[in-house]
Motif scaffolding. Structure first.
Motif, PDB file in Angstrom:
ATOM      1  N   TYR A 193       0.678  -1.254   0.237  1.00 23.05           N
ATOM      2  CA  TYR A 193       0.128   0.550  -0.074  1.00 23.05           C
ATOM      3  C   TYR A 193       0.832   1.221  -0.124  1.00 23.05           C
ATOM      4  CZ  TYR A 193      -4.193  -2.774   0.034  1.00 23.05           C
ATOM      5  OH  TYR A 193      -5.329  -3.581   0.574  1.00 23.05           O
ATOM      6  N   ILE A 194       0.429   2.375  -0.467  1.00 19.46           N
ATOM      7  CA  ILE A 194       0.980   3.403  -0.935  1.00 19.46           C
ATOM      8  C   ILE A 194       1.738   4.102   0.191  1.00 19.46           C
ATOM      9  CG2 ILE A 194      -0.404   4.767  -1.105  1.00 19.46           C
ATOM     10  CD1 ILE A 194       1.232   5.819  -3.252  1.00 19.46           C
ATOM     11  N   ASN A 195       1.038   3.985   1.252  1.00 21.56           N
ATOM     12  CA  ASN A 195       0.751   4.607   3.180  1.00 21.56           C
ATOM     13  C   ASN A 195       2.420   3.936   3.444  1.00 21.56           C
ATOM     14  OD1 ASN A 195      -1.934   5.110   4.791  1.00 21.56           O
ATOM     15  ND2 ASN A 195      -1.911   5.428   2.210  1.00 21.56           N
ATOM     16  N   PHE A 196       2.629   2.618   2.604  1.00 20.01           N
ATOM     17  CA  PHE A 196       3.929   2.065   4.071  1.00 20.01           C
ATOM     18  C   PHE A 196       4.798   1.886   2.711  1.00 20.01           C
ATOM     19  CE2 PHE A 196       0.148   1.285   5.777  1.00 20.01           C
ATOM     20  CZ  PHE A 196       0.227   1.925   7.099  1.00 20.01           C
ATOM     21  N   GLU A 197       4.503   2.427   1.443  1.00 16.34           N
ATOM     22  CA  GLU A 197       5.796   2.129   0.046  1.00 16.34           C
ATOM     23  C   GLU A 197       7.631   2.642   0.717  1.00 16.34           C
ATOM     24  OE1 GLU A 197       3.873   4.296  -3.554  1.00 16.34           O
ATOM     25  OE2 GLU A 197       5.441   5.917  -2.605  1.00 16.34           O
ATOM     26  N   ALA A 198       6.833   3.547   1.657  1.00 12.50           N
ATOM     27  CA  ALA A 198       8.619   4.083   1.322  1.00 12.50           C
ATOM     28  C   ALA A 198       9.897   2.712   2.469  1.00 12.50           C
ATOM     29  CB  ALA A 198       8.340   5.475   2.664  1.00 12.50           C
ATOM     30  N   ASP A 199       8.851   2.431   2.757  1.00 10.40           N
ATOM     31  CA  ASP A 199       9.972   1.375   3.782  1.00 10.40           C
ATOM     32  C   ASP A 199       9.853   0.038   2.883  1.00 10.40           C
ATOM     33  OD1 ASP A 199      10.731  -0.594   6.121  1.00 10.40           O
ATOM     34  OD2 ASP A 199       8.706  -2.069   5.517  1.00 10.40           O
ATOM     35  N   THR A 200       8.612   0.157   1.566  1.00 11.23           N
ATOM     36  CA  THR A 200       9.145  -0.701   0.671  1.00 11.23           C
ATOM     37  C   THR A 200      11.268  -0.246  -0.131  1.00 11.23           C
ATOM     38  OG1 THR A 200       7.089  -1.493   0.564  1.00 11.23           O
ATOM     39  CG2 THR A 200       8.404  -2.374  -1.294  1.00 11.23           C
ATOM     40  N   ARG A 201      10.677   1.252  -0.549  1.00 15.35           N
ATOM     41  CA  ARG A 201      12.286   0.953  -1.158  1.00 15.35           C
ATOM     42  C   ARG A 201      12.976   0.930  -0.344  1.00 15.35           C
ATOM     43  NH1 ARG A 201      11.699   7.184  -4.353  1.00 15.35           N
ATOM     44  NH2 ARG A 201      13.358   5.477  -6.090  1.00 15.35           N
ATOM     45  N   ALA A 202      13.005   1.390   1.111  1.00 16.77           N
ATOM     46  CA  ALA A 202      14.260   1.598   1.670  1.00 16.77           C
ATOM     47  C   ALA A 202      15.247  -0.118   2.071  1.00 16.77           C
ATOM     48  CB  ALA A 202      13.534   1.850   2.410  1.00 16.77           C
ATOM     49  N   CYS A 203      14.313  -0.991   1.556  1.00 16.43           N
ATOM     50  CA  CYS A 203      13.994  -2.171   1.633  1.00 16.43           C
ATOM     51  C   CYS A 203      14.982  -2.981   0.089  1.00 16.43           C
ATOM     52  CB  CYS A 203      13.485  -3.255   2.174  1.00 16.43           C
ATOM     53  SG  CYS A 203      12.792  -2.931   4.146  1.00 16.43           S
ATOM     54  N   LEU A 204      13.909  -2.044  -0.603  1.00 14.00           N
ATOM     55  CA  LEU A 204      14.520  -2.888  -2.012  1.00 14.00           C
ATOM     56  C   LEU A 204      15.715  -2.894  -2.594  1.00 14.00           C
ATOM     57  CD1 LEU A 204      13.343  -4.717  -3.919  1.00 14.00           C
ATOM     58  CD2 LEU A 204      11.916  -2.832  -4.909  1.00 14.00           C
ATOM     59  N   ARG A 205      16.678  -1.104  -1.776  1.00 14.14           N
ATOM     60  CA  ARG A 205      17.602  -1.011  -1.750  1.00 14.14           C
ATOM     61  C   ARG A 205      18.903  -1.662  -1.528  1.00 14.14           C
ATOM     62  NH1 ARG A 205      19.232   3.704   0.686  1.00 14.14           N
ATOM     63  NH2 ARG A 205      20.422   4.109  -0.302  1.00 14.14           N
ATOM     64  N   MET A 206      18.508  -2.811  -0.759  1.00 13.86           N
ATOM     65  CA  MET A 206      19.857  -3.327  -0.704  1.00 13.86           C
ATOM     66  C   MET A 206      19.677  -4.770  -0.186  1.00 13.86           C
ATOM     67  SD  MET A 206      21.099  -1.189   1.473  1.00 13.86           S
ATOM     68  CE  MET A 206      22.223  -2.475   2.810  1.00 13.86           C
ATOM     69  N   LEU A 207      18.496  -5.137  -1.255  1.00 11.50           N
ATOM     70  CA  LEU A 207      18.224  -6.605  -1.512  1.00 11.50           C
ATOM     71  C   LEU A 207      18.445  -6.611  -2.966  1.00 11.50           C
ATOM     72  CD1 LEU A 207      14.367  -6.429  -0.622  1.00 11.50           C
ATOM     73  CD2 LEU A 207      16.355  -7.959   0.522  1.00 11.50           C
ATOM     74  N   ASP A 208      19.297  -8.012  -3.752  1.00 11.36           N
ATOM     75  CA  ASP A 208      19.972  -8.281  -4.725  1.00 11.36           C
ATOM     76  C   ASP A 208      18.691  -9.208  -5.556  1.00 11.36           C
ATOM     77  OD1 ASP A 208      22.065  -7.421  -3.756  1.00 11.36           O
ATOM     78  OD2 ASP A 208      22.088  -9.827  -2.612  1.00 11.36           O
ATOM     79  N   GLY A 209      18.013  -8.843  -5.354  1.00 13.18           N
ATOM     80  CA  GLY A 209      16.469  -9.702  -6.298  1.00 13.18           C
ATOM     81  C   GLY A 209      15.241  -9.107  -5.888  1.00 13.18           C
ATOM     82  N   ALA A 210      14.130  -9.257  -6.842  1.00 18.42           N
ATOM     83  CA  ALA A 210      12.619  -9.171  -6.590  1.00 18.42           C
ATOM     84  C   ALA A 210      11.605 -10.014  -7.185  1.00 18.42           C
ATOM     85  CB  ALA A 210      12.315  -8.020  -6.582  1.00 18.42           C
ATOM     86  N   VAL A 211      10.923 -10.501  -6.201  1.00 16.31           N
ATOM     87  CA  VAL A 211       9.179 -11.447  -7.464  1.00 16.31           C
ATOM     88  C   VAL A 211       8.759 -10.697  -7.239  1.00 16.31           C
ATOM     89  CG1 VAL A 211       7.856 -12.892  -7.169  1.00 16.31           C
ATOM     90  CG2 VAL A 211       9.948 -13.559  -6.569  1.00 16.31           C
ATOM     91  N   LEU A 212       8.407 -10.024  -8.778  1.00 11.38           N
ATOM     92  CA  LEU A 212       6.871  -8.799  -8.842  1.00 11.38           C
ATOM     93  C   LEU A 212       5.963  -9.930  -8.585  1.00 11.38           C
ATOM     94  CD1 LEU A 212       6.543  -6.109  -8.899  1.00 11.38           C
ATOM     95  CD2 LEU A 212       6.961  -6.626 -11.300  1.00 11.38           C
ATOM     96  N   VAL A 213       4.889  -9.706  -7.730  1.00 13.35           N
ATOM     97  CA  VAL A 213       3.514 -10.466  -7.352  1.00 13.35           C
ATOM     98  C   VAL A 213       3.037  -9.523  -8.276  1.00 13.35           C
ATOM     99  CG1 VAL A 213       1.926 -11.221  -6.350  1.00 13.35           C
ATOM    100  CG2 VAL A 213       4.101 -10.858  -5.841  1.00 13.35           C
ATOM    101  N   VAL A 214       2.244 -10.435  -9.082  1.00 16.40           N
ATOM    102  CA  VAL A 214       0.588  -9.951 -10.580  1.00 16.40           C
ATOM    103  C   VAL A 214      -0.474 -10.442 -10.035  1.00 16.40           C
ATOM    104  CG1 VAL A 214       0.475  -9.183 -12.830  1.00 16.40           C
ATOM    105  CG2 VAL A 214       2.523  -8.700 -11.812  1.00 16.40           C
ATOM    106  N   ASN A 215      -1.340  -9.765  -9.366  1.00 14.59           N
ATOM    107  CA  ASN A 215      -2.403 -10.430  -9.789  1.00 14.59           C
ATOM    108  C   ASN A 215      -2.503 -11.206 -10.407  1.00 14.59           C
ATOM    109  OD1 ASN A 215      -5.346 -10.840  -8.877  1.00 14.59           O
ATOM    110  ND2 ASN A 215      -5.186  -9.710  -7.379  1.00 14.59           N
ATOM    111  N   ALA A 216      -3.314 -12.411 -10.260  1.00  9.82           N
ATOM    112  CA  ALA A 216      -4.045 -13.482 -12.143  1.00  9.82           C
ATOM    113  C   ALA A 216      -5.403 -11.961 -12.050  1.00  9.82           C
ATOM    114  CB  ALA A 216      -4.048 -13.934 -11.668  1.00  9.82           C
ATOM    115  N   VAL A 217      -6.006 -11.233 -11.404  1.00 12.08           N
ATOM    116  CA  VAL A 217      -7.523 -11.218 -11.822  1.00 12.08           C
ATOM    117  C   VAL A 217      -7.087  -9.955 -12.456  1.00 12.08           C
ATOM    118  CG1 VAL A 217     -10.157 -10.747 -10.583  1.00 12.08           C
ATOM    119  CG2 VAL A 217      -8.091 -12.910  -9.869  1.00 12.08           C
TER     120      VAL A 217
END
Ligand SMILES: Nc1nc2c(ncn2[C@@H]2O[C@H](COP(=O)(O)OP(=O)(O)OP(=O)(O)O)[C@@H](O)[C@H]2O)c(=O)[nH]1
Ligand SMILES: [Mg+2]
Length: 694
Positions: A81-105
Motif C-alpha cells: 500500500y502506498i501509505n507504507f511504500e517508503a519502507d518497501t523502497r528503503a529495503c529494496l535498495r539493500m536487496l539483490d533480487g525481487a519477485v514482482l507478484v501480479v494478481n491474476a485477476v
C-alpha cells in the motif's frame, strides 16, 4: 558462508496482490516452517504485528530465512500500500533480487508499476509471478500482456498454466517441456507430458523463451540467427544473463494460497536471481580523507555494513537490521559507527525469522542480520572496521503527504507524547511530529490517513499514550491588497514621567511569499535613530495577530516616514506601542484579506473514475491542471485549497471503492473568496470566545 550461495529476495507488488501469502508458501515449501502461515487467520510469520493482523495488510517489511538446494535465502515481505511504500523502497535498495507478484485477476495495478520502478531504480533484477491463478476470472495471458505494455519490458513466460480458475492444477515448464501436476495443497507434484491441448502454445512459448535468452548475449544471438540450435546449457545461461541484466521480465505463475507451482519459483530464485556480489562494490566516503572510497562486496574486504531498518519494542528494546556489505562481523567485535564516530558493542548477531530471531556465529558480506540494543546507531548509519573507516550515503528523506492534529487525552499523555513519537520515528522516519506555532496544535504528518491511524494505534498499544486524531486547523494567514498610511500615536501624561511615541507608517502589499520588509524613510530626525527599531518591533508584534480573524499578517512592506518625539517622555516602549497602533490602523485601511494554503495533488485513479474525480475536485474549488495516463490508470493533477481536502483519503476511497490514491503537498497561499472568508471569521470569533471563557 559462500557469497554465491546467498540470495536476498524482496517480494514486491500492489497492495493485496498476495505477497505475504507467497512468502509463506516459499517458507513452507522450503521446510523453513511446519505449517503454512496465513494472512486471513492471523497466523502469518511476516504479518505478525497486531495492527497487521487486525487490518490483514502488511505495514512494515519483515524478513525470514530459508534454505533451498543449499542456497541460503533471506526473503523480505514488503508492504504494497502506498501509505507504507517508503519502507518497501528503503529495503529494496539493500536487496539483490525481487519477485514482482501480479494478481491474476486484476493484472498490473498502480503500485505494481511503482514497485517495478523502485526495483529498476535500485538495480534489482526481477522475476514476475502471476499469483491467485485459482481465482475466478484469473487470466494469465492478460497479465502477461499488461506486464509488457504497462511496465514497458519484454514479458517472457517460462511457464504456461494448466487448468483454469478452481481447476488450476499446475504448469508447463517451458525449459524442460514437461507438465508439473500438483496433488491438492500438499505441494507434491508429478511430472507428466505436456497436455495435448497445450502443445502448440508450449512450442510457441519455448521459441520465445529461447529467443529472449539468445538476445542477452551477442555470440548466442549470432548462433541463433544463423539457425544453429542452442544447447540447453546455452539457453539457461543466456536466460540467466538476461534476467540479471534486466533485459526482459520472466513470468511464472501459480497459486500461493493453494500451494500450486511454488517449487519452480524456489528453483528460479536460486538460478536466475543474482547473489549479493553482483553489485561488485559499495561506494562511500572515507570520513577522514573525505574522499570517495569503495568496498568490494566480498568477505575479504574490511568489515562494513549499512543499517537500513530499525525495529523498536518498548520492552525488548531496539533491533537494528543491516546488510553486511564487506568483510565479516563476529560477536566479539566492537565496530565503529562511522556516521556518528562512536563505537558499538555487538553481543549477539541475529538472523531474522519473522518476529523471532536466531543467534548466529558470524555474518559475512551479503548477509542481512540484526543486532539488539545498539546505543546510538539509527537507520542510515554505517558500521565498519575502525581501522578502515567508510561512510555510506544515507537514504533520501521522504516528504510526508498529509497532516492531522493529535490531541492528547490527558496531561500525562501529553507529557509522554514527544518521547514516544521520537522512538516511533526511529522505526518509521516517514512519521513527522511538530507543534504548530500558529494554531498551537500537535501535528502528526505521514504518508496517508491509514499510516496515521496505525501510528495512533501504536502509540496507545505500545506506549500507553492516548491521543485523538483530528483534522488540523488550517494555518490561514492575512495580508493586504491596497496601500494605506496611518499615524500611530501613544501619549500618556500621568504624574511623573510621561510616555510619548508618534510615527507615521505606510503599508504596501508585497508579492506572495515575500514575508515582511521594514523600511526606514525618516529624514531630518523626526524620530531619533535609536527609536526606529522599537517602531519595527511594535509592527512585527502586531503582525502576529491580524485584524480579520487573528491570523498572522504576511507579505507586507511597512515604511516609517514621519513622526515626532518628546525629549523627556519618549522611550523605546512608547515607540513600540506607537508602531503597533499605527500598523493596526493602516492595515484596516489597506484592504485586508485572508489567505489560505493551496495543496498540489496528484490523484491516481482508474480510468472510469476520472469524470467523478474531476467533478468532485471542482466542487471543492479545485483547479485541474492536467490528466495523464499511467498504465491503466489516470493521474489527475490538481491545485485545491487545503481546507477542502483535509479528509480526502476517505472521500477518495468512497468514490473509487478503494482503488484511488493520491499525493499532496502545500504549494503556496492564495486569497480566500469573500463568502468563505465570512465563515472563517465567524469560526475564529467563536474560537476566540471559547478561549477567553477557558
Ligand atoms: N485465492 C487466492 N487467494 C490468495 C492467493 N494469494 C493471496 N490470496 C488472498 O489475497 C488476500 C491478500 O493476500 P496477502 O498475501 O495478504 O497480500 P499482500 O500482497 O501481502 O498484501 P499487502 O501486504 O497488504 O500489500 C488474502 O486474503 C489472501 O488469502 C492465491 O494464490 N489465491
Ligand atoms: Mg503482505
Amino acid at each position: 558462508m559462500d557469497i554465491q550461495q546467498l540470495r536476498n529476495v524482496g517480494i514486491i507488488a500492489h497492495g493485496g496482490a498476495g505477497k505475504t501469502t507467497l512468502a509463506e508458501a516459499l517458507l513452507f515449501n522450503a521446510k523453513a516452517t511446519e505449517r503454512m502461515g496465513r494472512v486471513d487467520d492471523g497466523s502469518s510469520n511476516f504479518d505478525y504485528d497486531p495492527e497487521e493482523i487486525r487490518r490483514k495488510i502488511t505495514i512494515s517489511t519483515s524478513f525470514h530465512h530459508y534454505a533451498w538446494n543449499r542456497v541460503e535465502v533471506t526473503v523480505a515481505d514488503t508492504p504494497g500500500y502506498i501509505n507504507f511504500e517508503a519502507d518497501t523502497r528503503a529495503c529494496l535498495r539493500m536487496l539483490d533480487g525481487a519477485v514482482l507478484v501480479v494478481n491474476a485477476v486484476s493484472g498490473v495495478e498502480v503500485q505494481t508499476e511503482t514497485m517495478w520502478n523502485f526495483a529498476r531504480a535500485s538495480d534489482v533484477p526481477v522475476l514476475a509471478f502471476v499469483s491467485k491463478m485459482d481465482r475466478e476470472r484469473a487470466d494469465f495471458e492478460k497479465a502477461v500482456a499488461e506486464i509488457g505494455e504497462i511496465l514497458k519490458i519484454g514479458a517472457v513466460p517460462v511457464q504456461l498454466p494448466i487448468g483454469r480458475e478452481a481447476g488450476f492444477r499446475g504448469v508447463v515448464d517451458l525449459f524442460r517441456m514437461k507438465a508439473l501436476l500438483y496433488k491438492g495443497e500438499t505441494g507434491e507434484f508429478e511430472t507428466a507430458d505436456v497436455p495435448k491441448d497445450l502443445e502448440a502454445a508450449a512450442a510457441k512459448g519455448r521459441e520465445k523463451l529461447i529467443e529472449a535468452a539468445a538476445e542477452s548475449d551477442d555470440a548466442l544471438l549470432e548462433k541463433y540467427l544463423e539457425g544453429t540450435e542452442l544447447s540447453e546449457e546455452e539457453i539457461r545461461a543466456g536466460f540467466t544473463a538476461g534476467v540479471r541484466g534486466m533485459k526482459f521480465l520472466p513470468v511464472l505463475c501459480g497459486s500461493a494460497l493453494r500451494n500450486v507451482a511454488i517449487h519452480p519459483l524456489l528453483d528460479m530464485i536460486n538460478v536466475a536471481l543474482p547473489d549479493p556480489s553482483h553489485r561488485k562494490e559499495a561506494r562511500g566516503t572515507n570520513p577522514k580523507a573525505k574522499a570517495e572510497e569503495t568496498r568490494a562486496i566480498s568477505e575479504k574486504a574490511p568489515f562494513s555494513a549499512l543499517v537500513f531498518k530499525t525495529l523498536v519494542d518498548p520492552y525488548a528494546g531496539k533491533l537494528s537490521i543491516f546488510k553486511v556489505l564487506s568483510g565479516t562481523l563476529t560477536p566479539d567485535m566492537s565496530p565503529l559507527n562511522s556516521s556518528k564516530s562512536t563505537t558499538e558493542r555487538i553481543g549477539q548477531i541475529l538472523r531474522l525469522e519473522g518476529k523471532k530471531q536466531k543467534a548466529v556465529g558470524s555474518a559475512s558480506a551479503g548477509e542481512i542480520v540484526a543486532v539488539a540494543k545498539f546505543k546510538e546507531t539509527v537507520t542510515g548509519d554505517t558500521l565498519c572496521d575502525s581501522k578502515s573507516p567508510i561512510v555510506y550515503p544515507r537514504p533520501p528523506e521522504v516528504e510526508p503527504v498529509i497532516s492531522f492534529a493529535i490531541r492528547p487525552k490527558t496531561r500525562a499523555d501529553e507529557d509522554k507524547l514527544g518521547t514516544s513519537l521520537a522512538r516511533m520515528r526511529e522505526e518509521d522516519p516517514t512519521l513527522q511530529f511538530r507543534k504548530e506555532q500558529q494554531t498551537r496544535e500537535f501535528i502528526l504528518s505521514g504518508m496517508g490517513e491509514t499510516h496515521l491511524e496505525v501510528a495512533v494505534e501504536k502509540l496507545r498499544r505500545q506506549f500507553g499514550v492516548e491521543v485523538e486524531l483530528r483534522t488540523p486547523k488550517i494555518p490561514y494567514k492575512e495580508t493586504i491588497k491596497g496601500k494605506a498610511e496611518a499615524q500611530g500615536k501613544h501619549k500618556k501624561q500621568s504624574g511623573g514621567r510621561g510616555q510619548y511615541g508618534d510615527c507615521w507608517l505606510r503599508l504596501e502589499p508585497l508579492p506572495r511569499g515575500k514575508g515582511f520588509e521594514f523600511v526606514d524613510a525618516i529624514v531630518g530626525g523626526s524620530i531619533p535613530r535609536q527609536y526606529i527599531p522599537a517602531v519595527e518591533k511594535g509592527v512585527v508584534e502586531r503582525m502576529t495577530k491580524g485584524v480579520i480573524a487573528g491570523y498572522p499578517v504576511v507579505d507586507v512592506r511597512a515604511t516609517v516616514f514621519d513622526g515626532s518625539f518628546h525629549t523627556v517622555d519618549s522611550s523605546e516602549m512608547a515607540f513600540k506601542i506607537a508602531g503597533s497602533l499605527g500598523f493596526k490602523k493602516a492595515v484596516l485601511d489597506a484592504k485586508p484579506i485572508l489567505l489560505e494554503p493551496i495543496a498540489v495533488m496528484e490523484v491516481i485513479v482508474p480510468e472510469e473514475n476520472v469524470g467523478d474525480i474531476i467533478g468532485d475536485l471542482n466542487s471543492r474549488r479545485g483547479r485541474v491542471l492536467g490528466v495523464d495516463a499511467r498504465g491503466k490508470s489516470q493521474i489527475v493533477k490538481t491545485q485545491v485549497p487545503l481546507a477542502e481536502v483535509l479528509r480526502y483519503s476517505s472521500d477518495l476511497r468512497s468514490i473509487t471503492s478503494g482503488r484511488g490514491q493520491f499525493t499532496m503537498s502545500i504549494s503556496h497561499y492564495e486569497e480566500v473568496p469573500a463568502m468563505i472568508t465570512e465563515k472563517v471569521v465567524a469560526e475564529a470569533k467563536k474560537e476566540l470566545g471559547e478561549e477567553t471563557e477557558e
